[in-house]
Write an enzyme that holds these catalytic residues in place. Structure first.
Site, PDB file in Angstrom:
ATOM      1  N   ASP A  96       9.897  49.444-110.607  1.00 30.55           N
ATOM      2  CA  ASP A  96       9.000  49.949-111.647  1.00 30.55           C
ATOM      3  C   ASP A  96       9.629  51.059-112.482  1.00 30.55           C
ATOM      4  OD1 ASP A  96       8.851  51.319-109.114  1.00 30.55           O
ATOM      5  OD2 ASP A  96       7.287  52.566-109.975  1.00 30.55           O
ATOM      6  N   ARG A 118      16.919  44.068-120.173  1.00 34.12           N
ATOM      7  CA  ARG A 118      16.067  44.527-119.060  1.00 34.12           C
ATOM      8  C   ARG A 118      15.358  43.331-118.430  1.00 34.12           C
ATOM      9  NH1 ARG A 118      14.845  48.578-122.963  1.00 34.12           N
ATOM     10  NH2 ARG A 118      12.800  47.631-123.396  1.00 34.12           N
ATOM     11  N   LYS A 208       0.710  51.794-108.233  1.00 36.95           N
ATOM     12  CA  LYS A 208       1.402  52.965-107.694  1.00 36.95           C
ATOM     13  C   LYS A 208       1.264  54.152-108.618  1.00 36.95           C
ATOM     14  CE  LYS A 208       5.615  54.353-108.142  1.00 36.95           C
ATOM     15  NZ  LYS A 208       7.076  54.550-108.193  1.00 36.95           N
ATOM     16  N   GLU A 248       1.518  58.192-103.412  1.00 39.15           N
ATOM     17  CA  GLU A 248       2.910  58.637-103.294  1.00 39.15           C
ATOM     18  C   GLU A 248       3.106  60.083-103.743  1.00 39.15           C
ATOM     19  OE1 GLU A 248       7.444  57.548-104.860  1.00 39.15           O
ATOM     20  OE2 GLU A 248       5.767  56.300-105.469  1.00 39.15           O
ATOM     21  N   GLU A 250       5.791  62.470-103.413  1.00 38.82           N
ATOM     22  CA  GLU A 250       7.170  62.536-102.935  1.00 38.82           C
ATOM     23  C   GLU A 250       7.621  63.977-102.746  1.00 38.82           C
ATOM     24  OE1 GLU A 250      11.741  61.240-104.207  1.00 38.82           O
ATOM     25  OE2 GLU A 250      10.031  60.491-105.367  1.00 38.82           O
ATOM     26  N   LYS A 290       3.069  55.866 -99.585  1.00 41.25           N
ATOM     27  CA  LYS A 290       4.499  55.801 -99.865  1.00 41.25           C
ATOM     28  C   LYS A 290       5.084  57.209 -99.733  1.00 41.25           C
ATOM     29  CE  LYS A 290       7.992  53.981-103.029  1.00 41.25           C
ATOM     30  NZ  LYS A 290       8.293  53.137-104.201  1.00 41.25           N
ATOM     31  N   SER A 359       9.393  50.601 -99.205  1.00 42.55           N
ATOM     32  CA  SER A 359       9.107  50.341-100.614  1.00 42.55           C
ATOM     33  C   SER A 359      10.278  50.939-101.382  1.00 42.55           C
ATOM     34  CB  SER A 359       7.779  50.987-101.043  1.00 42.55           C
ATOM     35  OG  SER A 359       7.565  50.782-102.433  1.00 42.55           O
ATOM     36  N   TYR A 420      11.947  58.739-112.754  1.00 43.81           N
ATOM     37  CA  TYR A 420      11.673  57.307-112.844  1.00 43.81           C
ATOM     38  C   TYR A 420      11.523  56.894-114.293  1.00 43.81           C
ATOM     39  CZ  TYR A 420      11.185  55.440-108.144  1.00 43.81           C
ATOM     40  OH  TYR A 420      11.449  54.956-106.900  1.00 43.81           O
TER      41      TYR A 420
END
Length: 420
Positions: A96, A118, A208, A248, A250, A290, A359, A420
């Site tokens: 993603d 892509r 997510k 998530e 992180e 996650k 994941s 990301y």
């Protein structure tokens, strides 16, 4: 003296006595009246109390009724999705990355960052034979959800043919957190319900939301609470749109913090996150987590073994995560391809109340992208590598990975300040 007393009129003596007696009689007569009045007031007060209690019971009954009818029409489907994605040996392929991030990787290999390139790279990933054997789903970027494979099938259909669930990244990225020491918050709640509904219509069945917590920057309680609240509100919105939410927060590898410091911060973050999710009414048996593994910072001089990482990670999870949560799908967070598999395998050497799996993005894709390098003549070889990496991590999910049979490289993929 007797003569004198005899000469006093009887009326003079009797008058004060009669007045005293009359006052006493009046007082005695007043007592029943006061008692009656008091009893009447007490009775009214008691009745008022009964009415208040009755009203309170009625209010409680009304509230209970309201809660009882707030059922999620997608509840059964959410449970089915989460259950199927957490079958033995299965994890998630995370692909993603935003267009700038994906494009940056392509450009590093001399490939122009345009939509077609892509799409070609994502075609390499999603059309890998037997991908669904060890990947129950794949997280896509918005652009990918609406693209098609080279053979004409939509990527959503390709995934369905694999027996995989399409997922979607729904947050819109990180921004600096005001009045903080360089910390960040995740945005994307605007029109989130509408976007989730559109993604569901397109075929997505889970989603997510990634936010981050920085140990070197604090973390401050302000940042932790903002992260937890944002995740909880996203989770509630996603479930009401039919999407299983991946939660998530992180804990970034950036920094020289020890594994013990990571443990303390992770424990704090997950405690706050679950409190907020319960406040928002998120169904905890219909989510996936996650987390990052409890490991030392990238610049920490004292490294940790796979067994140490597994032990502290499981200790943290057991103290914070309810057993009803179906799956814990770890992110690799810049760990090497080999380390991410070894750590996962170590955590599955003992029985756990949850499905502990992967994941992974870079830990699955890194060698695949370098092998393909924009040349479709290398597509088959690249896909064999992805299939092998998925299988190795599927084995690690069951605690059966044999490192002596692996061809996977152990170079770190840590990137400071990764976006990301």
């Amino acid at each position: 003296m007797a003569a004198i007393l005899a000469s006093i009129p009887a009326v003079a003596v009797a008058a004060p006595v009669r007045e005293t007696r009359q006052r006493n009689v009046a007082r005695a007569a007043a007592v029943p009246a006061r008692v009656t009045r008091t009893m009447q007031l007490s009775s009214k007060t008691a009745m008022a109390g009964v009415r208040m209690q009755t009203a309170a019971r009625a209010t409680r009954a009304t509230r209970a009724t309201v809660v009882a009818v707030q059922a999620n029409k997608y509840a059964d489907e959410l449970l089915e999705t989460a259950t199927n994605m957490t079958k033995p040996g299965k994890g998630i392929l995370a692909m993603d990355e935003s267009n700038p991030t994906c494009g940056g990787r392509l450009e590093a290999l001399g490939i122009e960052n345009i939509e077609e390139n892509r799409r070609r790279y994502r075609d390499v990933l999603l059309t890998t034979p037997n991908l669904g054997e060890h990947c129950g789903g794949a997280i896509l970027f918005d652009e990918t959800l609406y693209q098609s494979a080279t053979d004409g099938r939509t990527f959503v259909q390709v995934m369905k043919d694999h027996g995989m669930y399409p997922g979607i990244k729904v947050d819109t990225g990180l921004r600096p957190l005001a009045n903080s020491n360089g910390e960040q918050w995740c945005q994307g709640h605007d029109q989130l319900a509408e976007r989730c509904a559109a993604y569901y219509e397109q075929g997505a069945r889970f989603c997510k939301w990634r936010t981050v917590v920085s140990i070197p920057a604090g973390p401050t309680m302000q940042a932790v609470k903002v992260a937890a609240d944002g995740l909880a509100r996203y989770g509630a919105i996603a479930q009401n749109a039919g999407l299983v939410p991946i939660i998530e927060p992180e804990i970034l590898l950036d920094g020289d913090h020890t594994i013990e410091q990571n443990f303390e911060v992770a424990s704090l973050v997950w405690a706050e996150t679950f409190k907020c999710m319960m406040d928002q009414g998120v169904m905890l048996d219909r989510i996936l987590l996650k987390p990052s593994m409890v490991a030392p910072g990238a610049d920490c001089e004292k490294k940790a073994s796979a067994e140490e990482v597994a032990a502290l990670t499981l200790k943290m999870l057991n103290s914070r995560i309810p057993p009803c949560v179906p799956g814990i799908m770890f992110l690799s967070g810049g760990l090497s391809e080999l380390d991410s598999t070894l750590y996962l395998n170590a955590m599955n050497q003992t029985a756990n109340p949850w499905h502990i799996s992967f994941s992974y993005a870079r830990a699955l894709q890194n060698t695949v992208l370098k092998t393909w390098a924009g040349d479709d003549d290398n597509k088959e070889e690249a896909q064999k590598i992805l299939a092998r990496r998925a299988k190795e991590n599927g084995e690690a999910q069951m605690g059966k990975f044999d490192v002596t049979k692996s061809e996977t490289e152990g170079a770190s993929m840590y990137v400071k300040g990764y976006v990301y």
